[in-house]
Scaffold this active site. Sequence first.
Site, PDB file in Angstrom:
ATOM      1  N   THR A  97       1.113  -0.979   0.134  1.00 47.79           N
ATOM      2  CA  THR A  97      -0.465  -0.286  -0.092  1.00 47.79           C
ATOM      3  C   THR A  97       1.228   1.648   0.019  1.00 47.79           C
ATOM      4  O   THR A  97       1.993   1.009   0.454  1.00 47.79           O
ATOM      5  CB  THR A  97      -1.189   0.127   0.974  1.00 47.79           C
ATOM      6  N   THR A 136       2.406   4.480   1.761  1.00 49.60           N
ATOM      7  CA  THR A 136       2.089   5.082   3.065  1.00 49.60           C
ATOM      8  C   THR A 136       3.138   4.130   3.132  1.00 49.60           C
ATOM      9  O   THR A 136       4.477   4.245   3.390  1.00 49.60           O
ATOM     10  CB  THR A 136       1.788   5.776   3.819  1.00 49.60           C
ATOM     11  N   CYS A 137       2.480   2.688   3.573  1.00 48.12           N
ATOM     12  CA  CYS A 137       3.295   1.584   3.892  1.00 48.12           C
ATOM     13  C   CYS A 137       4.863   1.277   3.172  1.00 48.12           C
ATOM     14  O   CYS A 137       5.970   1.109   3.948  1.00 48.12           O
ATOM     15  CB  CYS A 137       2.822   0.089   3.983  1.00 48.12           C
ATOM     16  N   SER A 138       4.802   1.231   1.813  1.00 54.00           N
ATOM     17  CA  SER A 138       5.433   0.746   0.920  1.00 54.00           C
ATOM     18  C   SER A 138       6.752   1.680   0.870  1.00 54.00           C
ATOM     19  O   SER A 138       7.657   1.727   0.053  1.00 54.00           O
ATOM     20  CB  SER A 138       4.953   0.754  -0.659  1.00 54.00           C
ATOM     21  N   VAL A 187       8.385   1.335   5.534  1.00 55.37           N
ATOM     22  CA  VAL A 187       9.468   0.344   5.288  1.00 55.37           C
ATOM     23  C   VAL A 187      10.481   1.232   5.136  1.00 55.37           C
ATOM     24  O   VAL A 187      11.904   0.697   6.488  1.00 55.37           O
ATOM     25  CB  VAL A 187       8.875  -0.897   4.789  1.00 55.37           C
TER      26      VAL A 187
END
Length: 162
Positions: free
Chosen positions: A46, A48-50, A54
């Site tokens: 997704t 913001t997660c990517s 992370v």
Amino acid sequence: MAISIGDTLPNATLTKMGAEGPETVSVSELSKGRKIVLFGLPGAFTGTCSTAHVPSYIRSAEALKAKGVDEIICVAVNDPFVMAAWANDTGAGDAGINMLADTASEFTKGMGMEFTAPPVGFFDRSKRYALMAEDGVVKVLQLDENPGECNLSAGEAMLDAI
């Protein structure tokens, strides 16, 4: 009720990809006698997660380990196959970040960190947060209120907090 500083992590089972396929991992075993940083996020691959969450831990991994952190763990409500592919895609695996799947949202719910957003297909997903625990007891807890933002839960923020 959400977990707080001073609370013990819930003893849930998470899943990772091993050499022979999916393997279960006990949170209590992961944290027993160790200093861990664990960050939860809405989902693999997704936005913001990517692009933010992370990568912030990849950038901070060595500095966190220099501060005595034994392991950095990323938890998402996904399956272990997706988490393994995401670890390869982002370079998190190469950075030594343990990418664990909370397949049934057991850990996330035990933490009181679940949320649901039907318009994007998120059911019982994880809020964006980060914590540092020693021997399973939460010592630092940082929560981003908006799942699309990665500020308080970022690797650099955790590094500053510990």
